[in-house]
Design a protein around this motif. Structure first.
Motif, PDB file in Angstrom:
ATOM      1  N   LYS A   1      13.914   5.115  -2.825  1.00 29.73           N
ATOM      2  CA  LYS A   1      13.678   5.998  -2.978  1.00 29.73           C
ATOM      3  C   LYS A   1      12.753   5.079  -2.018  1.00 29.73           C
ATOM      4  O   LYS A   1      12.368   5.790  -0.583  1.00 29.73           O
ATOM      5  CB  LYS A   1      12.947   6.686  -4.035  1.00 29.73           C
ATOM      6  CG  LYS A   1      12.567   8.151  -3.425  1.00 29.73           C
ATOM      7  CD  LYS A   1      12.552   8.660  -4.852  1.00 29.73           C
ATOM      8  CE  LYS A   1      11.594  10.054  -4.122  1.00 29.73           C
ATOM      9  NZ  LYS A   1      11.475  10.883  -5.929  1.00 29.73           N
ATOM     10  N   ALA A   2      11.590   4.146  -1.738  1.00 25.01           N
ATOM     11  CA  ALA A   2      10.738   3.440  -1.839  1.00 25.01           C
ATOM     12  C   ALA A   2      11.111   3.776   0.000  1.00 25.01           C
ATOM     13  O   ALA A   2       9.682   3.803   0.488  1.00 25.01           O
ATOM     14  CB  ALA A   2      10.090   2.758  -1.982  1.00 25.01           C
ATOM     15  N   LEU A   3      12.032   2.902   0.285  1.00 26.76           N
ATOM     16  CA  LEU A   3      12.767   2.888   1.566  1.00 26.76           C
ATOM     17  C   LEU A   3      12.730   3.860   2.204  1.00 26.76           C
ATOM     18  O   LEU A   3      12.585   4.180   3.295  1.00 26.76           O
ATOM     19  CB  LEU A   3      14.087   2.219   1.850  1.00 26.76           C
ATOM     20  CG  LEU A   3      14.185   0.276   0.981  1.00 26.76           C
ATOM     21  CD1 LEU A   3      15.288   0.105   1.031  1.00 26.76           C
ATOM     22  CD2 LEU A   3      12.978  -0.591   1.394  1.00 26.76           C
ATOM     23  N   GLU A   4      12.284   5.162   2.065  1.00 23.70           N
ATOM     24  CA  GLU A   4      12.831   6.484   2.781  1.00 23.70           C
ATOM     25  C   GLU A   4      11.327   6.714   3.001  1.00 23.70           C
ATOM     26  O   GLU A   4      11.214   8.013   3.424  1.00 23.70           O
ATOM     27  CB  GLU A   4      13.283   6.971   1.892  1.00 23.70           C
ATOM     28  CG  GLU A   4      14.684   6.955   1.661  1.00 23.70           C
ATOM     29  CD  GLU A   4      15.379   7.937   1.444  1.00 23.70           C
ATOM     30  OE1 GLU A   4      15.458   9.226   0.617  1.00 23.70           O
ATOM     31  OE2 GLU A   4      16.549   7.674   0.753  1.00 23.70           O
ATOM     32  N   TYR A   5      10.564   6.095   2.308  1.00 26.63           N
ATOM     33  CA  TYR A   5       8.232   6.677   3.047  1.00 26.63           C
ATOM     34  C   TYR A   5       8.496   7.259   4.697  1.00 26.63           C
ATOM     35  O   TYR A   5       8.778   5.895   4.746  1.00 26.63           O
ATOM     36  CB  TYR A   5       7.318   5.684   1.821  1.00 26.63           C
ATOM     37  CG  TYR A   5       7.903   5.706   0.654  1.00 26.63           C
ATOM     38  CD1 TYR A   5       8.026   6.859  -0.613  1.00 26.63           C
ATOM     39  CD2 TYR A   5       7.443   4.869  -0.654  1.00 26.63           C
ATOM     40  CE1 TYR A   5       8.238   7.504  -1.905  1.00 26.63           C
ATOM     41  CE2 TYR A   5       6.880   4.853  -1.940  1.00 26.63           C
ATOM     42  CZ  TYR A   5       7.509   5.901  -2.551  1.00 26.63           C
ATOM     43  OH  TYR A   5       7.532   6.076  -3.944  1.00 26.63           O
TER      44      TYR A   5
ATOM     45  N   LYS B   1       1.543   9.743   0.771  1.00 29.42           N
ATOM     46  CA  LYS B   1       2.354   9.731   1.923  1.00 29.42           C
ATOM     47  C   LYS B   1       2.010  11.348   2.216  1.00 29.42           C
ATOM     48  O   LYS B   1       1.558  12.168   2.426  1.00 29.42           O
ATOM     49  CB  LYS B   1       3.389  10.144   0.650  1.00 29.42           C
ATOM     50  CG  LYS B   1       3.455   9.102  -0.285  1.00 29.42           C
ATOM     51  CD  LYS B   1       3.716   7.772   0.707  1.00 29.42           C
ATOM     52  CE  LYS B   1       3.985   6.726  -1.145  1.00 29.42           C
ATOM     53  NZ  LYS B   1       3.218   6.519  -1.760  1.00 29.42           N
ATOM     54  N   PRO B   2       2.346  10.717   3.853  1.00 32.53           N
ATOM     55  CA  PRO B   2       2.820  10.210   4.552  1.00 32.53           C
ATOM     56  C   PRO B   2       2.456   8.751   5.006  1.00 32.53           C
ATOM     57  O   PRO B   2       0.308   8.806   5.058  1.00 32.53           O
ATOM     58  CB  PRO B   2       3.793  10.452   5.936  1.00 32.53           C
ATOM     59  CG  PRO B   2       2.612  11.562   6.068  1.00 32.53           C
ATOM     60  CD  PRO B   2       2.491  12.185   4.908  1.00 32.53           C
TER      61      PRO B   2
ATOM     62  N   GLU C   1       1.149  -0.933  -0.064  1.00 34.99           N
ATOM     63  CA  GLU C   1      -0.183   0.036  -0.223  1.00 34.99           C
ATOM     64  C   GLU C   1       1.089   0.852   0.021  1.00 34.99           C
ATOM     65  O   GLU C   1       0.427   2.193  -0.971  1.00 34.99           O
ATOM     66  CB  GLU C   1      -0.605   0.346   1.155  1.00 34.99           C
ATOM     67  CG  GLU C   1      -1.897  -1.266   1.043  1.00 34.99           C
ATOM     68  CD  GLU C   1      -3.136  -0.643   2.593  1.00 34.99           C
ATOM     69  OE1 GLU C   1      -4.310  -0.975   2.352  1.00 34.99           O
ATOM     70  OE2 GLU C   1      -2.870  -0.063   3.318  1.00 34.99           O
ATOM     71  N   ILE C   2       1.898   1.090   0.838  1.00 29.33           N
ATOM     72  CA  ILE C   2       2.660   1.717   1.211  1.00 29.33           C
ATOM     73  C   ILE C   2       3.068   2.922  -0.510  1.00 29.33           C
ATOM     74  O   ILE C   2       3.341   4.116  -0.777  1.00 29.33           O
ATOM     75  CB  ILE C   2       3.906   2.430   1.577  1.00 29.33           C
ATOM     76  CG1 ILE C   2       4.693   3.623   2.086  1.00 29.33           C
ATOM     77  CG2 ILE C   2       4.950   1.147   1.234  1.00 29.33           C
ATOM     78  CD1 ILE C   2       5.977   3.755   3.107  1.00 29.33           C
ATOM     79  N   ASN C   3       3.031   1.911  -1.921  1.00 25.80           N
ATOM     80  CA  ASN C   3       4.051   2.673  -3.181  1.00 25.80           C
ATOM     81  C   ASN C   3       2.683   3.137  -3.596  1.00 25.80           C
ATOM     82  O   ASN C   3       3.390   3.474  -5.037  1.00 25.80           O
ATOM     83  CB  ASN C   3       4.134   1.076  -3.598  1.00 25.80           C
ATOM     84  CG  ASN C   3       5.495   0.658  -3.047  1.00 25.80           C
ATOM     85  OD1 ASN C   3       6.842   1.457  -3.123  1.00 25.80           O
ATOM     86  ND2 ASN C   3       5.102  -0.579  -2.269  1.00 25.80           N
ATOM     87  N   TYR C   4       1.473   3.162  -3.373  1.00 27.24           N
ATOM     88  CA  TYR C   4       0.762   3.901  -4.020  1.00 27.24           C
ATOM     89  C   TYR C   4      -0.876   5.001  -3.389  1.00 27.24           C
ATOM     90  O   TYR C   4      -1.523   4.997  -3.582  1.00 27.24           O
ATOM     91  CB  TYR C   4      -0.239   2.523  -5.220  1.00 27.24           C
ATOM     92  CG  TYR C   4      -1.217   1.721  -4.454  1.00 27.24           C
ATOM     93  CD1 TYR C   4      -2.553   2.192  -3.897  1.00 27.24           C
ATOM     94  CD2 TYR C   4      -0.587   0.484  -4.275  1.00 27.24           C
ATOM     95  CE1 TYR C   4      -3.020   1.389  -2.911  1.00 27.24           C
ATOM     96  CE2 TYR C   4      -1.703  -0.571  -3.321  1.00 27.24           C
ATOM     97  CZ  TYR C   4      -2.804   0.271  -2.931  1.00 27.24           C
ATOM     98  OH  TYR C   4      -3.791  -0.883  -2.213  1.00 27.24           O
ATOM     99  N   LEU C   5      -0.074   4.674  -1.663  1.00 32.96           N
ATOM    100  CA  LEU C   5      -1.695   5.084  -1.064  1.00 32.96           C
ATOM    101  C   LEU C   5      -0.598   7.169  -1.081  1.00 32.96           C
ATOM    102  O   LEU C   5      -0.247   6.874  -0.806  1.00 32.96           O
ATOM    103  CB  LEU C   5      -1.976   5.240   0.070  1.00 32.96           C
ATOM    104  CG  LEU C   5      -2.334   3.398  -0.515  1.00 32.96           C
ATOM    105  CD1 LEU C   5      -2.875   2.988   1.515  1.00 32.96           C
ATOM    106  CD2 LEU C   5      -3.998   4.135  -0.282  1.00 32.96           C
TER     107      LEU C   5
ATOM    108  N   ASP D   1      10.395   5.348   9.103  1.00 34.97           N
ATOM    109  CA  ASP D   1      10.322   5.266   7.072  1.00 34.97           C
ATOM    110  C   ASP D   1      10.175   3.539   6.806  1.00 34.97           C
ATOM    111  O   ASP D   1       9.593   2.723   7.825  1.00 34.97           O
ATOM    112  CB  ASP D   1      11.562   5.534   6.893  1.00 34.97           C
ATOM    113  CG  ASP D   1      12.710   4.374   7.103  1.00 34.97           C
ATOM    114  OD1 ASP D   1      12.678   3.444   7.642  1.00 34.97           O
ATOM    115  OD2 ASP D   1      13.905   5.642   7.024  1.00 34.97           O
ATOM    116  N   LEU D   2       9.648   2.904   5.922  1.00 32.73           N
ATOM    117  CA  LEU D   2       9.846   1.997   5.247  1.00 32.73           C
ATOM    118  C   LEU D   2      10.925   1.002   5.401  1.00 32.73           C
ATOM    119  O   LEU D   2      10.597   0.089   5.982  1.00 32.73           O
ATOM    120  CB  LEU D   2       9.373   1.821   3.941  1.00 32.73           C
ATOM    121  CG  LEU D   2       8.473   0.385   2.855  1.00 32.73           C
ATOM    122  CD1 LEU D   2       7.780  -0.320   3.947  1.00 32.73           C
ATOM    123  CD2 LEU D   2       8.780   0.419   1.826  1.00 32.73           C
ATOM    124  N   LYS D   3      12.002   1.247   5.665  1.00 30.24           N
ATOM    125  CA  LYS D   3      13.022   0.800   5.701  1.00 30.24           C
ATOM    126  C   LYS D   3      13.549   0.034   7.127  1.00 30.24           C
ATOM    127  O   LYS D   3      13.196  -1.221   7.044  1.00 30.24           O
ATOM    128  CB  LYS D   3      14.174   1.106   5.321  1.00 30.24           C
ATOM    129  CG  LYS D   3      15.730   0.641   5.555  1.00 30.24           C
ATOM    130  CD  LYS D   3      17.162   0.948   4.893  1.00 30.24           C
ATOM    131  CE  LYS D   3      18.291   0.318   5.548  1.00 30.24           C
ATOM    132  NZ  LYS D   3      19.389   0.909   5.087  1.00 30.24           N
TER     133      LYS D   3
END
Length: 146
Positions: free
Chosen positions: A110-114, A63-64, A57-61, A125-127
């Protein structure tokens, strides 16, 4: 991230065949107020299901991303893991986690920093969420094997 993925794969490979070999008596015995080893595996399955949703979900919803907690105790009871066949439960746990590994391997740097906002307002963050998931998994696997 690579270290977390390697650790994750190792945990799955070392334990997927181990759980069905534990006697039913050991898997199903409960300490008052605690889960049985089988219910801990059920909790890990619920955790995998919820985290798979979060990691995608974090990839398309928008942010944050807002982390939504779930009622762990109710889910373990409602899913009746204590009555479930250990081979079936292990396969469910393994299948969902294999999909999480696929997601982790393909996640964009880059997504790991969401940013993720937890229910208490803390920001991670995602990481962190992904590596913490692996640590959580290891902690509970050690409980099952002890």
């Amino acid at each position: 991230m690579q270290n977390a993925i390697l650790k994750f794969e190792q945990l799955l490979n070392e334990n997927a065949s181990c759980f069905p070999e534990i006697s039913s008596e050991i898997l199903e015995s409960r300490i008052p107020g605690k889960w049985s080893k089988k219910e801990i595996l059920g909790h890990l399955t619920d955790s995998a299901i919820h985290n798979l949703v979060r990691f995608t979900e974090i990839n398309y919803l928008q942010k944050p991303y807002h982390h939504r907690p779930y009622n762990q105790i109710d889910l373990v009871n409602l899913n009746q893991y204590q009555q479930m066949d250990i081979r079936e439960l292990t396969q469910l746990w393994l299948s969902v986690n294999k999909q999480i590994i696929r997601i982790m391997k393909s996640v964009d740097e880059k997504a790991l920093e969401y940013e993720i906002i937890l229910s208490d307002g803390a920001v991670i963050d995602l990481k962190f969420l992904m590596t913490d998931y692996v640590e959580h998994l290891e902690h509970h696997i050690n409980q099952i094997k002890s």
